[in-house]
Design a protein around this motif. Structure first.
Motif, mmCIF file in Angstrom:
data_model
loop_
_atom_site.group_PDB
_atom_site.id
_atom_site.type_symbol
_atom_site.label_atom_id
_atom_site.label_comp_id
_atom_site.label_asym_id
_atom_site.label_seq_id
_atom_site.Cartn_x
_atom_site.Cartn_y
_atom_site.Cartn_z
ATOM 1 N N LEU A 58 3.436 11.770 -13.761
ATOM 2 C CA LEU A 58 3.745 10.537 -13.041
ATOM 3 C C LEU A 58 2.721 9.456 -13.350
ATOM 4 O O LEU A 58 3.066 8.301 -13.585
ATOM 5 C CB LEU A 58 3.777 10.802 -11.524
ATOM 6 C CG LEU A 58 4.058 9.571 -10.664
ATOM 7 C CD1 LEU A 58 5.448 9.016 -10.977
ATOM 8 C CD2 LEU A 58 3.956 9.913 -9.194
ATOM 9 N N ILE A 59 1.438 9.815 -13.376
ATOM 10 C CA ILE A 59 0.412 8.830 -13.707
ATOM 11 C C ILE A 59 0.647 8.294 -15.119
ATOM 12 O O ILE A 59 0.531 7.098 -15.370
ATOM 13 C CB ILE A 59 -1.001 9.435 -13.613
ATOM 14 C CG1 ILE A 59 -1.306 9.845 -12.170
ATOM 15 C CG2 ILE A 59 -2.052 8.447 -14.095
ATOM 16 C CD1 ILE A 59 -2.676 10.427 -11.986
ATOM 17 N N ARG B 128 -5.155 6.311 1.782
ATOM 18 C CA ARG B 128 -5.219 6.593 0.350
ATOM 19 C C ARG B 128 -4.192 5.792 -0.435
ATOM 20 O O ARG B 128 -4.480 5.298 -1.527
ATOM 21 C CB ARG B 128 -5.049 8.096 0.113
ATOM 22 C CG ARG B 128 -6.272 8.881 0.589
ATOM 23 C CD ARG B 128 -6.119 10.363 0.328
ATOM 24 N NE ARG B 128 -5.175 10.978 1.239
ATOM 25 C CZ ARG B 128 -4.251 11.866 0.896
ATOM 26 N NH1 ARG B 128 -4.109 12.212 -0.373
ATOM 27 N NH2 ARG B 128 -3.461 12.395 1.796
ATOM 28 N N VAL B 129 -2.996 5.658 0.127
ATOM 29 C CA VAL B 129 -1.950 4.892 -0.557
ATOM 30 C C VAL B 129 -2.373 3.435 -0.726
ATOM 31 O O VAL B 129 -2.178 2.836 -1.783
ATOM 32 C CB VAL B 129 -0.619 4.994 0.202
ATOM 33 C CG1 VAL B 129 0.371 3.945 -0.284
ATOM 34 C CG2 VAL B 129 -0.032 6.394 0.044
ATOM 35 N N LYS B 130 -2.958 2.870 0.300
ATOM 36 C CA LYS B 130 -3.427 1.487 0.224
ATOM 37 C C LYS B 130 -4.458 1.318 -0.887
ATOM 38 O O LYS B 130 -4.389 0.363 -1.685
ATOM 39 C CB LYS B 130 -4.025 1.064 1.565
ATOM 40 C CG LYS B 130 -4.550 -0.359 1.593
ATOM 41 C CD LYS B 130 -5.125 -0.706 2.965
ATOM 42 C CE LYS B 130 -5.695 -2.123 2.971
ATOM 43 N NZ LYS B 130 -6.278 -2.470 4.304
ATOM 44 N N ASN B 131 -5.417 2.241 -0.964
ATOM 45 C CA ASN B 131 -6.457 2.145 -1.983
ATOM 46 C C ASN B 131 -5.906 2.360 -3.397
ATOM 47 O O ASN B 131 -6.292 1.660 -4.340
ATOM 48 C CB ASN B 131 -7.563 3.160 -1.700
ATOM 49 C CG ASN B 131 -8.433 2.768 -0.526
ATOM 50 O OD1 ASN B 131 -8.461 1.609 -0.121
ATOM 51 N ND2 ASN B 131 -9.138 3.731 0.044
ATOM 52 N N LYS C 42 0.709 11.979 -3.848
ATOM 53 C CA LYS C 42 1.246 13.315 -3.568
ATOM 54 C C LYS C 42 1.226 14.201 -4.806
ATOM 55 O O LYS C 42 0.810 15.369 -4.739
ATOM 56 C CB LYS C 42 2.663 13.201 -3.014
ATOM 57 C CG LYS C 42 2.714 12.621 -1.597
ATOM 58 C CD LYS C 42 4.143 12.546 -1.078
ATOM 59 C CE LYS C 42 4.175 12.050 0.361
ATOM 60 N NZ LYS C 42 5.564 11.951 0.881
ATOM 61 N N GLU C 43 1.642 13.662 -5.947
ATOM 62 C CA GLU C 43 1.669 14.478 -7.160
ATOM 63 C C GLU C 43 0.271 14.806 -7.656
ATOM 64 O O GLU C 43 0.012 15.907 -8.147
ATOM 65 C CB GLU C 43 2.469 13.780 -8.262
ATOM 66 C CG GLU C 43 3.965 13.835 -8.039
ATOM 67 C CD GLU C 43 4.747 13.734 -9.339
ATOM 68 O OE1 GLU C 43 4.168 14.041 -10.407
ATOM 69 O OE2 GLU C 43 5.918 13.366 -9.279
ATOM 70 N N GLN D 89 3.603 0.202 -3.215
ATOM 71 C CA GLN D 89 3.303 1.226 -2.216
ATOM 72 C C GLN D 89 4.112 2.495 -2.483
ATOM 73 O O GLN D 89 3.593 3.605 -2.355
ATOM 74 C CB GLN D 89 3.629 0.695 -0.811
ATOM 75 C CG GLN D 89 2.714 -0.413 -0.334
ATOM 76 C CD GLN D 89 1.441 0.111 0.308
ATOM 77 O OE1 GLN D 89 1.482 0.980 1.171
ATOM 78 N NE2 GLN D 89 0.315 -0.423 -0.111
ATOM 79 N N SER D 90 5.361 2.338 -2.857
ATOM 80 C CA SER D 90 6.207 3.518 -3.088
ATOM 81 C C SER D 90 5.702 4.332 -4.270
ATOM 82 O O SER D 90 5.670 5.571 -4.218
ATOM 83 C CB SER D 90 7.666 3.097 -3.304
ATOM 84 O OG SER D 90 7.792 2.272 -4.450
ATOM 85 N N LYS D 91 5.299 3.652 -5.347
ATOM 86 C CA LYS D 91 4.738 4.369 -6.493
ATOM 87 C C LYS D 91 3.401 5.006 -6.132
ATOM 88 O O LYS D 91 3.077 6.100 -6.602
ATOM 89 C CB LYS D 91 4.577 3.430 -7.686
ATOM 90 C CG LYS D 91 5.883 3.100 -8.391
ATOM 91 C CD LYS D 91 5.629 2.292 -9.651
ATOM 92 C CE LYS D 91 6.931 2.033 -10.399
ATOM 93 N NZ LYS D 91 6.715 1.247 -11.639
#
Length: 213
Positions: A61-62, A136-139, A156-157, A148-150
C-alpha cells in the motif's frame, strides 16, 4: 565499558523519529536510522532501494501511494529476484550493523527489532510509543500529504506488517509490553511532556541525574 543503547519501537504516526532525534541531540548519541540500510546493503552486496522496499514499515500500500521502490526501476537496477536477500538475511545483516555501531558509540536505534537485538545489553533502555488511531492518522496524513482515508489504510496495513515482521524474525509479539522498559501513549500525553520524561529517565539511569553530562 559498554556503550549506552536506547531503542525506540513505535506505531506509525506516533512520533518515534522525532523522539529519537531529540535523544540523539540531547545526549550526543548516534542516531541509527537510514544509515543502517546503507551499511546492511554493503554487507549483503545489494542495493539500498531493495532493502528500503523490505523495511518493516513498507507494504504494498505504501508503495502504491508513494510510487517508489518498485522492482525494475533505475534505483533497483537489473538484478534478478533470485539475487536478493530474504527477510532473515536482511535482519541478520542489520543486527550486525547495529551491534557494530553500539561497540563504537552511544546509540539510539529506531525500530527494526532493535529492542530484541539489545535485550541482553547491560546498558539498554527500550521505549515503545503508541497512540490512538485518530492521532496517528492525522500525523501520517500530514507527513505523506495524503487523504485521511488513505492514511487510515496506510496506518492499519503498516501495523499489520510490523506485527508479522517482528513475529517472524524474533518470535515475539511487538505489542507485548513486557518487551519494553517504558511505554507511552502519545494521544494522552503531550509530545514535549513525554519527550522530557524520557530524557529525564535516560539521564537518571545512565548519568546519575547529572544534567551537565
Amino acid at each position: 565499558m559498554e556503550n549506552i543503547v536506547v531503542t525506540i519501537a513505535r506505531q506509525i504516526g506516533s512520533g518515534g523519529y522525532d523522539l529519537a532525534r531529540s535523544i540523539a541531540e540531547r545526549f550526543n548519541f548516534k542516531l541509527i536510522d537510514r544509515e543502517l540500510v546503507t551499511r546492511a546493503a554493503e554487507i549483503l552486496k545489494t542495493d539500498t532501494a531493495y532493502l528500503e522496499k523490505k523495511e518493516e514499515k513498507v507494504t504494498s500500500l505504501i508503495e502504491s501511494i508513494l510510487g517508489v521502490f518498485s522492482i525494475g526501476t533505475p534505483e533497483v537496477g537489473s538484478l534478478s529476484n533470485n539475487t536478493y536477500p530474504d527477510y532473515t538475511e536482511i535482519f541478520e545483516a542489520q543486527t550486525t550493523v547495529l551491534k557494530s555501531f553500539a561497540q563504537q558509540h552511544n546509540i539510539v536505534a529506531l525500530g527494526r527489532g532493535s529492542f530484541f537485538i539489545f535485550k541482553d545489553h547491560p546498558k539498554h533502555l527500550s521505549v515503545f510509543l503508541k497512540a490512538n488511531l485518530d492521532y496517528r492518522v492525522k500525523n501520517v496524513s500530514k507527513e505523506f500529504n495524503i487523504s485521511q482515508s488513505k492514511a487510515i489504510d496506510l496506518v492499519k496495513e503498516t501495523e499489520e506488517e510490523r506485527i508479522k515482521y517482528i513475529k517472524k524474525l524474533t518470535g515475539l509479539n511487538r505489542y507485548d509490553l513486557r518487551n519494553y522498559d517504558i511505554v507511552i501513549d502519545l494521544s494522552c500525553a503531550d509530545f514535549e511532556l513525554a519527550k522530557n520524561f524520557i530524557l529525564d529517565v535516560i539521564n537518571f539511569k545512565f548519568f546519575q541525574n547529572d544534567m551537565s553530562k
